[in-house]
Write a protein that holds these residues in place. Sequence first.
Motif, short mmCIF file in Angstrom:
data_model
loop_
_atom_site.label_atom_id
_atom_site.label_comp_id
_atom_site.label_asym_id
_atom_site.label_seq_id
_atom_site.Cartn_x
_atom_site.Cartn_y
_atom_site.Cartn_z
N UNK A 248 0.77 -1.18 0.08
CA UNK A 248 -0.03 0.01 -0.02
C UNK A 248 0.82 1.36 0.14
N UNK A 249 2.07 1.22 0.73
CA UNK A 249 2.95 2.46 0.83
C UNK A 249 3.77 2.66 -0.05
N UNK A 250 4.45 1.39 -0.76
CA UNK A 250 5.41 1.65 -1.87
C UNK A 250 5.04 0.94 -3.24
N UNK A 251 3.95 0.26 -3.30
CA UNK A 251 3.79 -0.40 -4.37
C UNK A 251 4.22 -1.91 -4.53
N UNK A 252 3.56 -2.78 -5.28
CA UNK A 252 3.93 -4.13 -5.64
C UNK A 252 5.41 -4.34 -6.08
N UNK A 253 6.08 -3.52 -6.82
CA UNK A 253 7.22 -3.66 -7.49
C UNK A 253 8.36 -3.72 -6.49
N UNK A 254 8.09 -3.16 -5.30
CA UNK A 254 9.23 -2.87 -4.33
C UNK A 254 9.22 -3.75 -3.05
N UNK A 255 8.42 -5.14 -3.10
CA UNK A 255 8.26 -5.82 -2.13
C UNK A 255 8.66 -7.19 -2.47
N UNK A 256 9.54 -7.93 -1.40
CA UNK A 256 10.06 -9.16 -1.58
C UNK A 256 10.01 -9.81 -0.44
#
Length: 323
Positions: A248-256
Amino acid sequence: MIFDAHADIWTDVTNKRQKGFVDIIKNHHLDRFNKGDIGGGIFVIWIDPPYDKDPFNRTLEMLKESSVEILENKDIIKIIREKSDIEKAISEEKLAIIIGLEGLSAIGKDVNLLYPLYMYGVRHASLTWNEENELATGVKGSSDRGLTKYGKEAVKKMEKLGMIVDVSHLNERSFWDLYDVATKPFIASHSNCKALCDVPRNLTNEQLKAIAESGGVVGVNAFKDFVHKEDDKKDIEYLANHIDYMVDIIGINHVGFGFDFFEYLEEESVSTFASGGGFGPKGFEDASKAQNIIEILKSRGYKEEDIEKIKYKNFFRIIRDIL
């Protein structure tokens, strides 16, 4: 497959090989990786207490033992030294492993020691663990102390060489000093959200956004004390809440994922930063349970393509960008 951006495997390899064991990954880790569909990760050299009193010689010991382990187990291990090695690892059905350093206390002020480490195969490093060293300040150091001139030089050399810069374990002053110096994407390999669990090792919203702004990725950490402060909420559902919050905060492209499982480490080392046993949250106790978090993401309505990004694609993008 899942790419786990933080595992203390080389520490375990060193400790067990020094006791006479061999084929540590194959005999002590591979079954859990297979059950969890973990196909690779960043395996770090962590200078575990009490060996942190002599980090230079301990690092040499770990380089030696990990070298033997790698060369004797080439049938299951592919070390990622350049971006094309990812595809080779996948096609050869081997673990895709980045050699990392969790802290650079071993090099002191001699930043040029990054060159032989790079030649060895190191493609990732954080400047500190929790301590203060000649480069930067970890979360247990002074809040007024940040990166030193040597730390800033180290970041620049790492970027020039093509090494992934990791901000997990830095205190806030060091984090923002690094943010000011960095010109390429950087990662937090194993950190959670301070808004959900207010502990020093977790990241503020501003820090999360800064990592995303750089083009980087945050790996969600499965250590239960970083999931929630209340014992009855240290479970896999609350861990998944950290994923939801980051997305929610930084977007799906920045989570792993950067699971940081360490149930296999020696008590003498673990007791310096954790207590009570059962270090993974309920329902997610070790790497063999990795698919449990995937099932929760599916139940929460994540699309398959977004789950693939969290599982491995986001970190693979960073590897391809940096190496």
